[in-house]
Motif scaffolding. Structure first.
Motif, mmCIF file in Angstrom:
data_model
loop_
_atom_site.group_PDB
_atom_site.id
_atom_site.type_symbol
_atom_site.label_atom_id
_atom_site.label_comp_id
_atom_site.label_asym_id
_atom_site.label_seq_id
_atom_site.Cartn_x
_atom_site.Cartn_y
_atom_site.Cartn_z
ATOM 1 N N UNK A 65 5.169 -15.786 -1.622
ATOM 2 C CA UNK A 65 5.764 -14.488 -1.932
ATOM 3 C C UNK A 65 5.235 -13.380 -1.025
ATOM 4 N N UNK A 66 4.222 -13.715 -0.236
ATOM 5 C CA UNK A 66 3.690 -12.813 0.778
ATOM 6 C C UNK A 66 3.180 -11.493 0.178
ATOM 7 N N UNK A 67 2.357 -11.611 -0.866
ATOM 8 C CA UNK A 67 1.798 -10.400 -1.463
ATOM 9 C C UNK A 67 0.433 -10.693 -2.077
ATOM 10 N N UNK A 68 -0.339 -9.633 -2.218
ATOM 11 C CA UNK A 68 -1.670 -9.706 -2.806
ATOM 12 C C UNK A 68 -1.545 -9.622 -4.322
ATOM 13 N N UNK A 69 -2.153 -10.586 -5.009
ATOM 14 C CA UNK A 69 -2.089 -10.636 -6.466
ATOM 15 C C UNK A 69 -3.283 -9.863 -7.039
ATOM 16 N N UNK A 70 -2.999 -9.007 -8.024
ATOM 17 C CA UNK A 70 -4.072 -8.281 -8.697
ATOM 18 C C UNK A 70 -4.480 -6.994 -8.024
ATOM 19 N N UNK A 71 -3.638 -6.475 -7.135
ATOM 20 C CA UNK A 71 -3.990 -5.230 -6.451
ATOM 21 C C UNK A 71 -4.145 -4.080 -7.447
ATOM 22 N N UNK A 72 -3.468 -4.211 -8.599
ATOM 23 C CA UNK A 72 -3.553 -3.147 -9.609
ATOM 24 C C UNK A 72 -4.917 -3.113 -10.297
ATOM 25 N N UNK B 44 -1.676 2.146 -3.807
ATOM 26 C CA UNK B 44 -0.512 1.242 -3.734
ATOM 27 C C UNK B 44 0.769 2.002 -4.045
ATOM 28 N N UNK B 45 1.868 1.337 -3.728
ATOM 29 C CA UNK B 45 3.181 1.968 -3.926
ATOM 30 C C UNK B 45 3.509 2.084 -5.424
ATOM 31 N N UNK C 235 0.825 -1.196 0.000
ATOM 32 C CA UNK C 235 0.000 0.000 0.000
ATOM 33 C C UNK C 235 0.867 1.256 0.000
ATOM 34 N N UNK C 236 0.264 2.355 -0.429
ATOM 35 C CA UNK C 236 0.962 3.640 -0.416
ATOM 36 C C UNK C 236 1.379 3.993 1.006
ATOM 37 N N UNK C 237 2.491 4.700 1.126
ATOM 38 C CA UNK C 237 3.031 5.008 2.452
ATOM 39 C C UNK C 237 2.093 5.875 3.279
ATOM 40 N N UNK C 238 1.250 6.666 2.617
ATOM 41 C CA UNK C 238 0.324 7.518 3.364
ATOM 42 C C UNK C 238 -1.059 6.899 3.529
ATOM 43 N N UNK C 239 -1.197 5.638 3.133
ATOM 44 C CA UNK C 239 -2.470 4.940 3.320
ATOM 45 C C UNK C 239 -2.511 4.300 4.699
#
Length: 424
Positions: free
Chosen positions: A410-417, A423-424, A294-298
């Motif tokens: 891989x410890x990440x959410x797939x398809x966040x885009x 997001x970052x 996620x974005x740093x300010x989220x």
């Protein structure tokens, strides 16, 4: 005789003959079977279910992972089920270790994938090993002591004379002094809890290296009493700057004494048993790792509980608690729920394995928290049958639901885009 049985969630355990044993089917002793049935009865009193009975000789486990030790010496290790293949215990054990470590924000001295893969003992031994290493490090750094006021009678004067008690002395004992003084002792809540957890490890561990280290540390803590009120002592555990060296060991102590996510298994048998509700563990795992995308300010906020489903006679009814909420200064608000369930993206005829009740739940979240305008996300573990996001589900022109896989390795959410999540 001690025996370790390793299975996965939803495995079948039987006291009858089995053609071949695997992670999904295993044989247990009659006494272990009876112990599991008694545990299930205690679970039902709190509204949960550990297993489902399938006749008098067989049972099917539910979605709990961890370790159960029975009075007959059987250690039942339950691992997460992420594939249909009936093997892969080392990989499942390594995954569970990573999930526990990330979800509970634990620091571990075992580093590297190779170290995890080589560890083939039950998950409880891994927890006990981490606790012992953290305790050994703490003792080398030095335990915290504190002054305690002692009031006693002695033939000599030390500290302060207790004048009132001295005046009440009978003439025959006036040659004795009633005194009070301070003694610098390690008897404090944190150390008592560590001693209690260590004694539990001494009785439960079966690895020779752990047994030797546990008893060596036990002798070094011999002057510290164990805790008689663990919950009270945990409330008294200080987290200030002077106790900074105790921060790393506290979570391991909480797990062993069942003060964190593991369920406390009550009863006469006091073996080291720890069970993690897999749904809750997955939720915490996602919560711990999602901020890296996620974005740093989220802001990622854990379970919200400010809204209710309806109003009845001026009373709010049926509280709504989404797992996670994402907020961004630009005005974005998204609601996320993590579900530990395997989907099949090719099986559209059965709605990919999605639950209708989950969709009702998400619709209620969107209605009450987002006022029917915004974005909802359901997160499921990624498997060989669910590797890509599903097409969005449209509730209305202004409210949609995304179903995304979470890559456990891989410890990440797939398809966040594919979403509007910042997001970052």
């Amino acid at each position: 005789m001690n025996k370790t049985v390793t299975v996965r969630e939803y495995a079948q355990l039987t006291i009858g003959a089995t053609p071949s044993e695997s992670l999904d089917v295993a044989h247990v002793t009659a006494s272990a079977f009876d112990h599991l049935c008694k545990l299930n009865a205690s679970f039902k009193k709190s509204g949960a279910a550990l297993l489902q009975l399938d006749g008098r000789q067989s049972l099917k486990l539910d979605n709990y992972v961890g370790v159960i030790q029975t009075p007959c010496g059987t250690t039942l290790e339950i691992l997460p089920k992420t594939t249909d293949e009936a093997d892969g215990a080392p990989a499942s054990r390594a995954l569970l270790q990573k999930m526990i470590q990330a979800a509970l924000k634990l620091k571990t001295r075992i580093v590297g994938k190779a170290a995890l893969d080589l560890f083939d003992a039950p998950i409880s031994e891994w927890v006990m090993g981490q606790f012992l290493e953290a305790l050994e490090h703490l003792i080398k750094c030095g335990l915290r002591f504190e002054y305690q006021r002692i009031e006693e009678e002695q033939p000599y004067l030390r500290g302060q004379l207790n004048t009132l008690a001295q005046l009440r002395q009978p003439p025959s004992r006036r040659h004795h002094f009633q005194i009070r003084h301070d003694v610098y002792l390690p008897d404090r809540p944190e150390n008592r809890l560590l001693k209690t957890a260590l004694l539990k490890v001494c009785a439960a561990t079966r690895l020779p290296s752990h047994w030797l280290l546990a008893h060596e540390l036990r002798s070094r803590l011999s002057e510290i009493p164990q805790s008689d009120q663990t919950e009270h002592d945990f409330r008294q555990w200080r987290n200030d700057r002077l106790m900074a060296q105790y921060r790393d060991i506290k979570p391991w102590c909480e797990i062993i004494l069942s003060q964190q996510m593991p369920l406390a298994l009550s009863g006469d048998w006091q073996g080291l048993s720890m069970l993690f509700p897999m749904e809750k563990l997955f939720e915490k795992y996602v919560e711990a790792l999602l901020p890296t995308q996620l974005a740093s300010d989220a802001q990622l906020l854990p379970q919200r509980s400010s809204k209710f489903l309806c109003l009845h006679k001026s009373r709010d009814l049926f509280q709504l608690k989404p797992d996670l909420m994402v907020k961004h200064p630009a005005g974005y608000i998204g609601l996320l729920d993590a579900k530990w369930k395997r989907l099949d993206s090719n099986n559209i005829d059965k709605n990919y394995g999605l639950s209708q009740s989950d969709f009702y739940q998400m619709f209620a979240y969107g209605t009450r928290y987002l006022e029917s305008k915004g974005e909802l996300v359901l997160i499921y573990p990624m498997t060989s049958r669910f590797k890509e996001p599903l097409s969005p589900f449209i509730f209305s022109d202004l409210l949609k639901l995304h179903v995304l896989p979470f890559d456990l390795d891989k410890q990440k959410l797939i398809g966040i885009e594919t979403t509007q999540l910042p997001r970052r």
